[in-house]
Every structure is written in C-alpha cells, then in structure tokens.
Design an enzyme around this catalytic site. Sequence first.
Site, short mmCIF file in Angstrom:
data_model
loop_
_atom_site.label_atom_id
_atom_site.label_comp_id
_atom_site.label_asym_id
_atom_site.label_seq_id
_atom_site.Cartn_x
_atom_site.Cartn_y
_atom_site.Cartn_z
N HIS A 1 1.04 -1.28 0.23
CA HIS A 1 0.34 0.09 0.17
C HIS A 1 0.78 0.74 -0.32
O HIS A 1 2.43 0.89 0.55
CB HIS A 1 -0.76 0.19 0.90
CG HIS A 1 -0.02 0.22 2.38
ND1 HIS A 1 -1.50 0.09 4.24
CD2 HIS A 1 0.80 0.36 2.75
CE1 HIS A 1 -0.05 1.45 3.99
NE2 HIS A 1 0.79 0.48 4.27
N CYS B 1 5.41 6.93 3.70
CA CYS B 1 5.00 6.08 3.71
C CYS B 1 3.50 6.37 2.57
O CYS B 1 3.17 6.08 1.68
CB CYS B 1 3.37 5.85 4.82
SG CYS B 1 3.61 5.07 6.16
N HIS C 1 4.87 0.13 -0.22
CA HIS C 1 6.09 -0.49 0.40
C HIS C 1 4.94 -1.21 0.66
O HIS C 1 3.61 -1.88 0.69
CB HIS C 1 6.29 0.09 1.75
CG HIS C 1 5.20 0.61 2.61
ND1 HIS C 1 4.30 2.16 2.04
CD2 HIS C 1 4.81 0.11 4.46
CE1 HIS C 1 4.29 1.85 2.82
NE2 HIS C 1 4.07 0.72 4.20
N HIS D 1 3.33 -4.83 3.59
CA HIS D 1 3.20 -5.56 5.19
C HIS D 1 2.88 -7.34 4.94
O HIS D 1 2.19 -7.55 4.43
CB HIS D 1 2.62 -4.82 5.98
CG HIS D 1 2.49 -3.66 5.97
ND1 HIS D 1 4.02 -2.76 7.45
CD2 HIS D 1 2.74 -2.03 5.78
CE1 HIS D 1 3.44 -1.55 7.12
NE2 HIS D 1 3.06 -0.95 6.45
N ASP E 1 -4.68 -10.75 0.08
CA ASP E 1 -3.70 -11.37 0.44
C ASP E 1 -2.40 -10.98 -1.27
O ASP E 1 -2.93 -11.70 -2.29
CB ASP E 1 -3.30 -12.69 1.01
CG ASP E 1 -1.61 -13.46 0.63
OD1 ASP E 1 -0.99 -12.63 1.31
OD2 ASP E 1 -2.29 -14.89 0.26
N HIS E 2 -1.42 -10.99 -1.56
CA HIS E 2 -0.38 -10.14 -2.23
C HIS E 2 -1.12 -9.62 -2.96
O HIS E 2 -1.05 -10.16 -4.59
CB HIS E 2 0.09 -11.84 -3.17
CG HIS E 2 0.51 -12.73 -2.15
ND1 HIS E 2 0.63 -13.62 -0.91
CD2 HIS E 2 2.03 -13.44 -2.20
CE1 HIS E 2 2.04 -13.62 -0.32
NE2 HIS E 2 3.02 -14.05 -1.70
N GLU F 1 -1.21 -3.80 11.86
CA GLU F 1 -0.06 -3.44 10.09
C GLU F 1 1.08 -3.91 10.71
O GLU F 1 2.17 -4.59 9.69
CB GLU F 1 -0.36 -2.23 10.62
CG GLU F 1 0.49 -2.14 8.95
CD GLU F 1 1.06 -0.06 8.66
OE1 GLU F 1 0.07 0.42 7.90
OE2 GLU F 1 1.73 0.19 9.05
#
Lengths: 140, 140, 140, 140, 140, 140
Positions: C18, C37, C43, C45, C83-84, C128
């Site tokens: 994100h 950010c 980047h 998490h 996810d991913h 996060e």
Amino acid sequence: MSTNQVLLTRRAEFSASHYYYVEGWTPEENRRVFGKCANKQGHGHNYMLEVTVTGKVDQMTGFVVDLKALKEILENEVVSVYDHRHLNLEVPEFKTMMPTTENIAVAIWKRLEGKISGATLQRVRVYEMQDLFADYYGEL
Amino acid sequence: MSTNQVLLTRRAEFSASHYYYVEGWTPEENRRVFGKCANKQGHGHNYMLEVTVTGKVDQMTGFVVDLKALKEILENEVVSVYDHRHLNLEVPEFKTMMPTTENIAVAIWKRLEGKISGATLQRVRVYEMQDLFADYYGEL
Amino acid sequence: MSTNQVLLTRRAEFSASHYYYVEGWTPEENRRVFGKCANKQGHGHNYMLEVTVTGKVDQMTGFVVDLKALKEILENEVVSVYDHRHLNLEVPEFKTMMPTTENIAVAIWKRLEGKISGATLQRVRVYEMQDLFADYYGEL
Amino acid sequence: MSTNQVLLTRRAEFSASHYYYVEGWTPEENRRVFGKCANKQGHGHNYMLEVTVTGKVDQMTGFVVDLKALKEILENEVVSVYDHRHLNLEVPEFKTMMPTTENIAVAIWKRLEGKISGATLQRVRVYEMQDLFADYYGEL
Amino acid sequence: MSTNQVLLTRRAEFSASHYYYVEGWTPEENRRVFGKCANKQGHGHNYMLEVTVTGKVDQMTGFVVDLKALKEILENEVVSVYDHRHLNLEVPEFKTMMPTTENIAVAIWKRLEGKISGATLQRVRVYEMQDLFADYYGEL
Amino acid sequence: MSTNQVLLTRRAEFSASHYYYVEGWTPEENRRVFGKCANKQGHGHNYMLEVTVTGKVDQMTGFVVDLKALKEILENEVVSVYDHRHLNLEVPEFKTMMPTTENIAVAIWKRLEGKISGATLQRVRVYEMQDLFADYYGEL
C-alpha cells in the site's frame, strides 16, 4: 536409534538490574561509550536464557538429558542467583566484569560447565531483549 | 575474560514491497513458478533482519562490538535503503536479481561486509515472515 | 450450559502493498503528513487479522460458531481478495479510501458483516505490525 | 466513511528498575508481602506499553490520530522519563506510590491524558512481562 | 550470484497427543523418570517444526528450493501423519520408540531425507513448547 | 490514588489432550462436523490461559490483588487439574460437555469464581493455539 546425536535446548527467564560504568573513566567518557546504560541508579531487563546441550539419545527413555535435572540445575546455578537481583551489586562475577549480554553469556557458561551429567554443554544464549542476544560456545 | 569469542546478534526491521517475475518468461510460466508472488502490482512484508557478528569481548567495556555503531550501520546500510521501498523498483541490487528471501540475505551481507569495525560478520538472517527465513554465512 | 455467551476469535494473515497519497495535495504536503508512506512505489506489510464473533455455546457441539465455516468466510471474503495484492491498485474499496490500518479494519467489517451465520460479528482487529493495530466494533 | 469510530493502539517499550518496599513495615513484613521484589537493590524489566485512543476516522487521511504525533507524545511523556531509569528513585510519581504494574498504568494515563489532540485516550495497558499486565481506562 | 550457498528454513505446525511410558518398568519407575508425562491417558502439544535446507541460489528464480514443493513435502510426509494424532498409538515409528522431542526430530529427519530435490536437508528443529526444543543434523 | 479501578491479567499454561465426539451421532456425522478433531485417540494442545480480575488499587501495596495468591489459585484450581491430562477422560466437567475452547473458558470461570479474594473476576481467555481463542465474561 540410540546412537543419534541430538541437541536439546531449554529456556529460563530472570529479571535483573544492571548498569555499565567504568570507575576509572570520567562521567562524560562513560556517557559517551555507554549512553543511557551509564546511569548508576541502574535499569533492568527480563532476560531470557537458552541453554543447549548435546548428547546421544538414550534408547530406553528417548532423552538426551534428564529434563527435570536440567531444569533444577538452571534454577540452582543461574535463576536463583540472578533473578530479582542487581547484577553489578549482588552477583559476584559482575563485581569485576561488566554485566553486558556478552559477559552474562560467558558467566552462565562457567556456572553450568561440568554440572550437566550425561550431556555436553554446547551453547549458552542470552537475550537482553528480543532485539539483542549473545551466544557463547565455550573456549574454542 | 578478554579472550572469549562471543557472537552478538542485533535485530532490525523494514517494511517493503516486492514481486517475483522473470521478464524472459511468459505470464503463465511466471504464474506456475512464482504463484501469487508473480503479481506485478507487488505485495509486501514486514521483514525482520538478524545480523550476527563475532569477536573477542573487550576487557574494559564487556562488548564485542559498539552497539550504537552497529545500530547506525544497520540503519544507514540497510534500513534507510530498503524500508518503505519497492525492492524491485527502487533498490539497485534487485534490478538484476530476484528479491527472494535468499537473495535479500546475500545482498544485506554484501552491504555490511567490511563495515563493522572490530568484529567479524558471521551470519545474516532474514525473515520474510515468521514461517520463512534465510541464513547467509558469506562465501565459504 | 447452552446459554453461555462466549466470544470466539480467529486469526488470519495476508501480505499486501500500500501507500498513502492524497491526489489533490502537493508531493510536499503528502510527504509532510504521510512521511515515508507517501512513496507511490508502495511498500508492504504482513497484516494480521483477528475476527471476534459472539454467540451462545451450542449445547451439543460446544461451539459458538462452525470453525471450518468461519475459516472459509475469512478466506473467501478477505484473504483471497487482499493477500499478495496492492491494496490501493487492486482492491475496490481502497480506490476511494486510504488503506490505513483504521480503514482496513472498517472495510473488513463490511466484508464480513452478515456473512457469519449463527453468531454476531463483534470486533475486527487489524495489525499492520506488532506495534500498531486498529479495532472496529461496527457503527455504534 | 468519515464517521466511523475506530480504536487505534500503538506500542512502546522501556527498560527500568524497581522494587517494592513499604518503609513503615519491617523487612520481614515486606518480604512476606512482596517476596523477591522487596530486595532494595532493585531488579528490572523490559516493560511494554500499549496506548489505545479512539476517534473518528478522518475522511481525507484515513487516520484516527496523527501517528507521528502520537509516537512523539509517547516518547516525550513516557519513554524519555521511564526508560533506563530506576522508577522508585528517579521518577517523581513513584516516590510516594509503589511502582507496581497497576500503578504504572495509572501514572502513564495521567501523563498522557489531554495530550493527544483530536482523539480520546481509551486504555493504557502495561506489560511487566508477557505473563502479567495491567489495564487502566481512566476514572469511571 | 548463483554460487551462493544459502540456508532456507520453513515452519510447520501440528497438534498431537503423547505419553512417556516404558512397559517393562513399574508404574512407580515410570512416574519417577517421566513425572506427569507418564499418565497413559496422554496429554498433548502444539508442536512447531522448523526444517532447514541448504543449497545454491538459482540464478534465475533466486530460490534455493521450490517453496511450494517444500511446503507440500512437509504436509505429506509429516503434518498429514502427525497432526491431530496420538503419536504413541497412531504413528508407526513411535510404537517402538518414545515420542520425546529428541526422537520426533530424528523421526522427521528420516521422513524428509532424500525427498527434497535440489537442496540438502541441514537441520530439523522441533519445539514441544516455546521453552523446549530439539535439533537434529542427521548422522555425523 | 487508592480509588482507581484497574484490571490485572495473569497468564498460565497447561498441556492437555482432547477430542470432539458426540456419542449419539454416527462416525460420519462426527467426522463431518468435527473434522480431524473427531479422532477418538485424541490429540493435544499447549493451552494458554489469561485470567483478568478487576478491583481498586490498594493504597499501601499498589496491588489490585495479591499476585502470589492469584498464582496459587490458578495452579490449584486449574493447572493441577488440567495439565498433562486428557480433558474428556480425566476432567469431570468434560464428561458431559465437549472440551471446546469455548467450554473450557466457561469451565475455568466456574472453577475460579468466588475464589479470588478482594478482586472481581472479569474475564477468562483461553487460547487453544495462537490463532484461536475464546473469551468468557460470566453470565450477563
């Protein structure tokens, strides 16, 4: 399967105080080298200890070492001496040696060496906190 | 006690994006080999880094390495370059090398090698997540 | 014992990218408010999700909710979508809403609300990272 | 989605020393009530602090609270005062109040109350170690 | 960079029952040696397994080993056989060998040896709980 | 500061076996509802228990509850009865009630209720594993 060499590790914890200060240095030198750790009022940590032994697995019991005996040795030789203590002021080896994570690992090795019957001490790991730990494998 | 060889490990963290994709392959081949990681929009992780150095314990300070210096090196050489970055697109070494956990460990070794004065780099461990990590000990 | 109200929580994980960026603002404003950010390369998490439901314990099975069904709902409604993925670019709700930890918690609530038969959604918690998490209890 | 009430929690850590001792009691009474904690040389912990605030999610930024500001407040009001300190001897509020986990939670609440602009302090949680923690929600 | 030797570790989990009991011994002897573990109704653990392989990093993919294949091998050879099972009663190798942490590590090594194509099995670590784990490196 | 209401939580652990099986159902029905948990040989977990009490902080000691007494109650009422036991076969309350995480939380509440002098039981949380836990707050 009795001839397999296996390493067994057991954890223990102790909470203690310490500070870093070289008496022969000025307060400024101590502050420069040790930062906030030079505060002689002391501060403390929840130390985590991992003791690893190595040996052959006993064919009958399936153990490398008697776990109850190992736990008792850790309790008697280390936890009962370090836990809820001020390392610099109350533990003999740290009267002449800085209680850094490195030196605590070496000191615990010396306390345990030769005390664990039937297995060989392989490594002592000490966590000062999750982000910092020291490993000692004895004199090589 | 100055002659004891002790290993000291310090953790650091960085959050970064990456994807796995071989340009010379078809999308299908990439999908087959890399699964969901082949999505070129990228995805990310909270990487955890453990850097281990080895050396003799200094008789005066009790340290193997100056912790503040070590922390600064990790920050300058790794965290400031990788954190909150897209590894494939923004970090030079990953323009020609897949940013897998294995390659990230090797790349961090190369970034740190020779930078830590007074101690020897022994191992770089990188966790992509708790369930997956890579260790690199340098060229053997 | 069938009338006891018990809360049950199940964890799930997803790794995603994100960034935080308000299009109507200058790059400098974005940088000032969002810091690192604001990097539009993104980047990522390893997010950790905790979903809590509440209900009466079934006298026969001892369950508040069918665990296999709950796991399937989390997989289908959240993990398979997030996810991913790059949250800003690939997940519909974050095209018009910043993918902060707070908003992710709210968005997951909306995805799950009304889908868990026999129990009531009570809380959505999103980590996060270990040091930062958001809780949403629905509209009060 | 600007009207959603979300709770946001941020962690911080500090390492400190303390002891438990009532001056008006005999050493035996102190030992009986406080056990090993009555050792006036002190011992220490890696304390972990979780601060939870609650508020409406800002429609533009997606935040309940400015995370950089929150981190700064925790650093200035708590960590810089407690970290690497002896709580009984160096932190004003513990000169007249035992530095138990319960009282530390209350003291941190008082230090933070009214300082976090735009959000409401909801809970202060303090872990003395993983196995023991206290929660304070303010005066009810 | 294809010639770098890197170690890769993957975790897996299984929940199982076991007990420690030597049939040729009296109940008293079993109790003395094995303590509460001698209870033949059994008790159980969430075991955590870490499998480490070593190999050269593939120049194209950046992998030491195909992660999906590795995960599948762990699932087929270990998790599907041990998970939600009573080790003494349902897993063949523990009918003649005590299911201690040490022996479980050796048994998993034997199950995995020679099955992971393209990389070499280097270590099997088994955690019975966070405080106790065994490492096996194969016959040396 | 004696009038502050603070919640105090203490953890304890026990390792136990269990299975899920309704005697009045066919094996197929049990398998369909309970999956691998229906295996009557049993399987096991390292359960983690968090007990929260609430009360006023004692002005003199700084405690909400006597920690040594609380630890002893958890040991006597729960750990000594559940640890290294087969819940279905050896713990009375689970002869007529399925030992699910939900029911274990309720059962532990009943074992502790009214036993903790000077403080009020507020919550019992039971983790079957890190990914699954149940909370019980008593009859509301």
